[in-house]
Design a protein around this motif. Structure first.
Motif: not given
Length: 162
Positions: A4-19
């Motif tokens: 299983n994989y989780i990619v975590a992102n946080y506001h103003k720390a690469g949300v659109f990039l990691s998504d």
């Protein structure tokens, strides 16, 4: 499916990039659409873009992964005979505050449910950054709880090294 994989992102720390990266990578790997889900804080049942397919083997957690959730997800993965692998971008919280204040003060993301964008647009730097910092504090704490001392199954990526 072995993991299983989780990619975590946080506001103003690469949300659109990691998504975007996550979706592109798993499309290239020919994972079916139903293999990818999304969990966003706050989860809004009236907005199908915040939370969907929350039991998928690949999930993008936006502003919603903390160490407690990660531990629960690891236990759930183990019970199903899978390993949980986590990756995410981290950023200096003060950089996140400055970026978020400027971004929202400029009127970006008017529909954002986490930030009072209309209020921030009317505030000067002192009050605006204070409100932004107070709003981002839980996200910064969650980010640190997951990535401050990552285990062997957690990949910490520095946003500012890109």
């Amino acid at each position: 499916e072995v993991n299983n994989y989780i990619v975590a992102n946080y506001h103003k720390a690469g949300v659109f990039l990691s998504d975007g990266l996550t979706r592109t990578i798993f499309q290239i790997l020919e994972a079916p659409d139903e293999a990818v889900g999304h969990v966003e804080y706050p989860c809004d049942s009236n907005n199908p873009y915040t939370c969907w397919n929350m039991e998928a083997p690949v999930r993008i957690y936006t502003d919603s992964l903390n160490s407690s959730v990660k531990s629960a997800e690891k236990r759930k993965s183990r019970r199903s005979g899978r390993k949980l692998l986590v990756a995410g971008f981290v950023r200096d919280p003060l950089e996140m505050v400055a970026s978020a204040y400027c971004y929202h003060h400029d009127g970006q993301e008017m529909s954002n449910q986490l930030f009072p964008v209309k209020e921030i647009m009317q505030m000067g730097p002192e009050k605006g950054t204070q409100l932004t910092a107070e709003t981002l504090l839980p996200l910064g704490e969650w980010m640190a709880s997951v990535f401050e001392d990552p285990d062997e199954d957690t990949l910490r990526l520095e946003f500012d090294d890109l």
